[in-house]
Design an enzyme around this catalytic site. Structure first.
Site, PDB file in Angstrom:
ATOM      1  N   GLY A   1       0.823  -0.931   0.003  1.00  0.00           N
ATOM      2  CA  GLY A   1      -0.297   0.299  -0.040  1.00  0.00           C
ATOM      3  C   GLY A   1       0.602   1.075   0.260  1.00  0.00           C
ATOM      4  N   ALA A   2       2.292   1.205  -0.858  1.00  0.00           N
ATOM      5  CA  ALA A   2       2.965   2.343  -0.827  1.00  0.00           C
ATOM      6  C   ALA A   2       2.648   3.135  -1.547  1.00  0.00           C
ATOM      7  CB  ALA A   2       4.150   1.729  -0.813  1.00  0.00           C
ATOM      8  N   ASN A   3       1.708   3.718  -2.506  1.00  0.00           N
ATOM      9  CA  ASN A   3       1.238   4.470  -3.104  1.00  0.00           C
ATOM     10  C   ASN A   3       0.595   5.957  -2.867  1.00  0.00           C
ATOM     11  OD1 ASN A   3      -1.494   2.101  -3.140  1.00  0.00           O
ATOM     12  ND2 ASN A   3      -1.972   4.632  -4.091  1.00  0.00           N
TER      13      ASN A   3
ATOM     14  N   TYR B   1     -14.434  -4.987  10.420  1.00  0.00           N
ATOM     15  CA  TYR B   1     -12.677  -3.729  11.260  1.00  0.00           C
ATOM     16  C   TYR B   1     -12.256  -4.528  12.358  1.00  0.00           C
ATOM     17  CZ  TYR B   1      -9.241  -0.720  10.763  1.00  0.00           C
ATOM     18  OH  TYR B   1      -7.752   0.604  11.053  1.00  0.00           O
TER      19      TYR B   1
END
Length: 280
Positions: free
Chosen positions: A21-23, A164
């Protein structure tokens, strides 16, 4: 007491970090700071275009590779193709209270992505990991329970936040059991966890803006506990979070977790179930 900041990240030249999820959000900040300190950073992202756009803003050596944690075949392909040693695995990507959905493999989307995807990725990469595995949880784990009879909300009506919370509790139980197994095997690898407090990321994008203005800290500050868990002197199984009021904001430090997150029996059972669910 010294306050941890990104400036305290040591020289990481010669080391490889994988950040899921590095974007965007916390993952982007984490990848940026690790690359700036000399690490070769693999941005593991669903969208190659978004990943390349994020990498273009970073200094240092980066590579963008596709990874969809909601598709176990994508996880296996990513792990198969990444053949080099990994010094840091940052399990950051996640979903927060989306509408009901299922992964490619049929799991409830949050449990499948936040926990099972990272569980599979970590175990597939583990033979090549030589440093730390950092898994991002949430203070929301305190509201979580692991419903072994209905992990994927097939029987009970779907409720987004309890789903969640279950996934974030699973992140901490996974970290604890991973560290127990690493210790038993005599491995020098450490498993740690972190949470960002309330950070103004795209996960909170649909929330009331006034709440963000009043309580949330920036993405840069929210990423500090993750970086702390990655490089600071902390024990295996340790959990880092903001040190301020209700762990919502502030400088990172070791923080506590719920009693449920310390249940060794549940952690072992969850590991066994997760192995079965992700086998393939």
């Amino acid at each position: 007491m010294t306050t941890f900041s990104a400036a305290q990240i040591p020289d990481l030249t010669g080391r490889t970090a994988v950040v899921t999820g590095a974007n965007s959000g916390l993952g982007r900040v984490t990848a940026r700071e690790l690359a700036a300190r000399g690490a070769r950073v693999v941005l593991a992202v669903r969208s190659l275009d978004k990943g390349r756009a994020a990498a273009a803003t970073m200094t240092g050596e980066t590579e963008v590779r596709r990874l969809d944690l909601a598709d176990l075949s994508s996880v296996r392909r990513f792990a198969r193709d990444l053949t080099e040693p990994v010094d840091l695995l940052i399990n950051n990507a996640g979903l927060m209270v989306p509408p009901f959905g299922r992964t490619v493999d049929g799991f409830e989307m949050q449990f499948g992505t936040n926990h099972l995807g990272h569980f599979a990725l970590t175990n597939l990469l583990l033979p090549r990991i030589r440093g730390r595995v950092v898994t991002v949880s949430s203070s929301g784990h305190r509201a979580g329970t692991i419903d072994f009879d209905d992990l994927s909300w097939e029987r009970k009506p779907y409720r987004a936040f309890p789903a969640y919370a279950q996934s974030k509790l699973a992140n901490l139980l996974f970290t604890a059991e991973l560290q127990r197994r690493l210790t038993a095997a005599g491995s020098p690898v450490l498993a740690t966890a972190a949470h960002p407090g309330m950070a103004a990321t795209n996960l909170l994008g649909h929330r009331e803006p006034s709440l963000l203005t009043r309580f949330a800290q920036s993405e840069d500050d929210g990423a500090l506990p993750i970086l702390y868990a990655a490089v600071a002197d902390m024990p295996g199984g340790g959990y880092a979070g903001p040190g301020g009021f209700l762990q919502g904001r502030g400088a990172p430090k070791l923080v506590g977790r719920s009693r449920a997150a310390r249940d060794e029996t549940v952690a072992r059972r969850l590991w066994t179930v997760s192995e079965r669910l992700t086998a393939g």
